[in-house]
Design an enzyme around this catalytic site. Structure first.
Site, PDB file in Angstrom:
ATOM      1  N   HIS A   1     -10.417   2.472  -0.813  1.00  0.00           N
ATOM      2  CA  HIS A   1     -10.617   2.065   0.581  1.00  0.00           C
ATOM      3  C   HIS A   1     -11.409   0.767   0.572  1.00  0.00           C
ATOM      4  CE1 HIS A   1     -10.463   3.710   4.869  1.00  0.00           C
ATOM      5  NE2 HIS A   1      -9.270   3.878   4.341  1.00  0.00           N
TER       6      HIS A   1
ATOM      7  N   HIS B   1       0.822  -1.209   0.000  1.00  0.00           N
ATOM      8  CA  HIS B   1       0.000   0.000   0.000  1.00  0.00           C
ATOM      9  C   HIS B   1       0.857   1.260   0.000  1.00  0.00           C
ATOM     10  CE1 HIS B   1      -3.758   2.207   0.900  1.00  0.00           C
ATOM     11  NE2 HIS B   1      -2.978   2.988   1.612  1.00  0.00           N
TER      12      HIS B   1
END
Length: 765
Positions: free
Chosen positions: A118, A69
């Protein structure tokens, strides 16, 4: 393997210097680091050179910084090879390097864009995951010194008609996820006072066990007030402003860098952050005030990795290091271990760097807005990060080592076409029944239930709204248009991707998604100016999944460079996969265009008594189409495009808007020409009559680079001839008006079609 250090708080030395590969793997698993054995061995070598074992806080810090990430370790190589060259243009002020892209708007202002995912948090807790996604994307734009002015939200779920008894173990129903995600976006965006103006909702069972929630934001900033995500110089003070730090969001980035499974909710619920829009609103005001007064040297939001990433990145970007006093961080609860404070991803936090002579004024401004702000460290000349907690030094590492995460050139397998390109597609036995099924499919149907929950007019600058047309007859628009300053110059905003096409062919699916993004901007009379990508894919360690990613990135780079629309910011979200399979390749795009005069923006609904013109070329291309989905046919030829053709047609369309009176324009996309014309008709309750019988391919193919334009009948032939003179295709195919949709091949009552379209989604709610 863990030795408690003799200090008056929780701190462990992790004995890795002589650890075997098996022991290193065990440490990574037990501590939730999500690091491979090779990565652990690299850390082991570093600390052998230092002659000591690491503390738990140091290993946790490296796990955050080296997560997929945060460091893009699987994607950097291919992004650099195929896409980053497409980030350059004379008017781009900052691209790729920071939290958001910054692009020139006019002589005085720049606009700022950011686009993130998300996904994993929203699959676990849809309301909170979506809400904090909005909170995070607002901070990405804010940290460039910009006022957020618009939100965008592409959403992807499993099919709403999935029987509960067929849900895989540990999976939430798509309807529950849809309602929770929409509520989270609604409550956060509405309460913080930023309009949600664009987005999309797509349903496919590849998202059944892993929904996708992508969020984008656009902001506006004076060029002389742009601020960067780096410190100014040695001696600057680090100021932590905003919400307090708690145990929410711990291991958020490592959780997002692994596949979901049936145990994810139980094991990773603490990785989901808790949003607070009531804190965010004054935080935005306070940050913009200190930026306006020139009191900051740098600003960055606390997102993935929390303090552990933001401080080192800000210091190193300026060529320096950092000294941190961790016990100064305001906490939500007592008893937190130092490593928990350091990597927590609690929301509504910003990190500022301030010269000592300005610190009192900065703290006063935040106090005035009732926003906590605390000095937690300082910038030091050496490229080292040191942390002190209650007088004890608990962390010391070279900042370059922490931020220089691994980079992999992962092997990939490019998917081969399943069939020859020349394939026969069967026409429908019953045109009317098929057309009504297409209109009522949730991917094509009216999205009012979602759109109406979002405030898309707050801030009073939304010129073209997501729904357009006469009151109670509204239809879908192609792009929203925002007027961000006092001038009549505007920004057009759209979000696009077609996962069905990408599932059939990732390369041409991504190219088609780019084509649709450009078409939507052109349709409202905007010059395509820049775009962001949010690349959602499965496990990159699997060559087939990596192949899907590489093919999509190649296509986006090819289209962007050829059309001349730069990619200014983006996000990669891997590991969108469960034991039941991966999501469809989903390269979401956020497109921004410049509208020279918002008073000349064009809406999508028919105005009546006009000639209807189809601009562009139609081919037998049904791969990934709505028609093939409704008919259950496997079609493999995804619509083709080329940057040269797209650029030529787009330029001609924009020129035609200047030369002719144009009443309406809508791009031809999902459902083909038939659904496009139907949507234009629904906006004012005006029908359509074809000038000739339109063929099955003309009605339902989803060929790229096409628009439907309504012009006064008196200029229709002149308008079509304008394109023919450029050796481009344009044809008068019919006329607007009446109470039927008459395509020649079949005809339906407008009211019946409208009812089917408007109830297509709500029948599941």
């Amino acid at each position: 393997m863990y030795r408690k250090v003799d200090v008056p708080f929780e701190l462990y030395e992790v004995e890795i210097l002589d650890a075997s590969e098996e022991e290193l793997a065990k440490i990574s698993e037990e501590m939730g680091l999500a690091l491979s054995v090779d990565e652990m061995k690299r850390i082991q070598d570093y600390f052998r050179q230092k002659g000591r074992n690491p503390y738990d806080i140091e290993l946790q810090s490296l796990a955050q910084a080296w997560s997929e990430h945060c460091c893009y370790k699987s994607s950097k190589y291919y992004l650099r090879q195929y896409l980053l060259e497409a980030s350059k243009a004379d008017y781009v002020i900052s691209a790729i390097e920071e939290d958001a892209g910054v692009v020139e708007f006019d002589d005085e202002y720049a606009y700022v864009t950011a686009f993130e995912s998300h996904n994993h948090p929203s699959a676990i807790e849809p309301y909170g995951g979506a809400a904090t996604g909005i909170g995070g994307i607002l901070r990405d734009v804010l940290c460039m010194g910009a006022q957020p002015i618009a939100l965008i939200d592409p959403l992807f779920f499993g099919n709403l008609d999935t029987p509960y008894e067929k849900l895989p173990r540990g999976t939430k129903h798509p309807l529950y996820l849809l309602k929770g995600v929409v509520a989270g976006i609604r409550d956060y965006g509405n309460r913080v006072g930023i309009p949600t103006v664009a987005g999309m909702v797509f349903f496919d069972n590849s998202y059944l066990t892993n929904c996708l929630v992508n969020v984008g934001c656009v902001g506006i900033v004076r060029k002389d007030r742009i601020i960067h995500s780096r410190a100014g110089g040695a001696g600057d003070l680090f100021v932590l402003a905003g919400g307090k730090t708690g145990r929410d969001g711990i291991h958020g980035v490592t959780f997002a860098s692994a596949e979901l499974d049936e145990k994810s909710e139980e094991e990773a619920r603490g990785a989901v952050q808790l949003g607070n829009p009531i804190m965010k609103e004054p935080l935005i005001h306070a940050c913009l005030e200190v930026v306006e007064k020139g009191l900051l040297t740098g600003m960055k939001d606390l997102g993935g990795g929390g303090l552990s990433c933001v401080i080192g990145e800000m210091a190193l970007a300026a060529g320096f290091g950092a000294e941190v006093y961790l016990d100064k961080v305001p906490l939500k609860e007592e008893g937190m271990a130092p490593w928990e404070i350091w990597i927590s991803e609690s929301q509504e936090r910003m990190m500022l760097t301030v010269r000592p002579e300005h610190i009192d004024e900065v703290l006063y401004i935040f106090q005035k807005w009732d926003v906590p702000a605390t000095v937690v460290g300082k910038v030091i000349p050496e490229k080292i990060t040191r942390i002190y907690y209650k007088g004890y030094k608990i962390y010391e590492m070279d900042t370059e080592f922490v931020t220089s995460g691994p980079e992999y050139c992962r092997p990939y397998v490019a998917r081969k076409p399943e069939k020859e390109l020349h394939e026969e597609v069967e026409p429908p036995a019953d045109y009317v029944k098929t057309f009504m099924k297409m209109l009522s499919h949730p991917n094509a149907a009216f999205k009012e239930w979602i759109v109406r929950q979002y405030d898309h007019e707050v801030r009073a600058s939304t010129v073209l709204k997501p729904l357009q047309g006469k009151m109670n007859f509204e239809t879908h628009g192609d792009a929203a248009v925002i007027k961000p300053t006092r001038s009549f110059r505007g920004l057009a905003i759209t979000a696009d991707v077609n996962p069905w096409m990408c599932k059939v062919d990732p390369y041409w699916g991504a190219a088609s998604s780019f084509d649709e993004m450009v078409r939507n901007l052109v349709a409202v009379n905007a010059v395509p100016h820049s775009f962001n990508d949010c690349l959602n894919f499965g496990n990159p360690e699997k060559p087939e999944r990596m192949g899907e990613f590489v093919e999509a990135v190649k296509a986006l780079g090819w289209m962007a460079k050829g059309v001349g629309v730069p990619c200014v910011s983006g996000n990669v979200s891997f590991y969108n996969e469960t034991p039941y399979g991966a999501v469809a390749p989903t390269p979401s795009l956020l497109g921004v265009g410049i509208v020279e005069d918002v008073r000349k923006a064009i809406t999508s609904e028919f105005k009546g008594r006009g000639a209807v013109i189809l601009v562009g070329e139609t081919h037998n291309e049904f791969g990934g189409s709505l028609y093939s989905a409704v008919m259950g046919q496997r079609c493999h030829k995804v619509p083709r495009t080329s940057p040269e053709r797209l650029k030529t047609y787009s330029d001609a369309m924009l020129e035609s808007f200047r030369k002719f009176e144009v009443k309406a324009c809508h791009d031809v996309s999902m459902g083909g020409l038939a659904v496009c014309i139907a949507e234009m008709s629904f906006g004012r309750g005006l029908g359509f009559e074809a000038a000739r019988e339109l063929s099955f391919v003309e009605l339902f193919s989803e060929s790229n680079t096409r628009w439907v334009v309504e012009v006064p009948e008196s200029v229709a032939e002149g308008y079509a001839e304008f394109f023919r003179a450029k050796e481009l295709k344009a044809e008068v195919i019919g006329y607007s008006g009446g109470e039927r949709l008459d395509f020649g091949a079949f005809s339906v009552e407008l009211g019946e079609a409208d009812k089917s379209w408007r109830e297509g989604l709500t029948k599941f709610l």
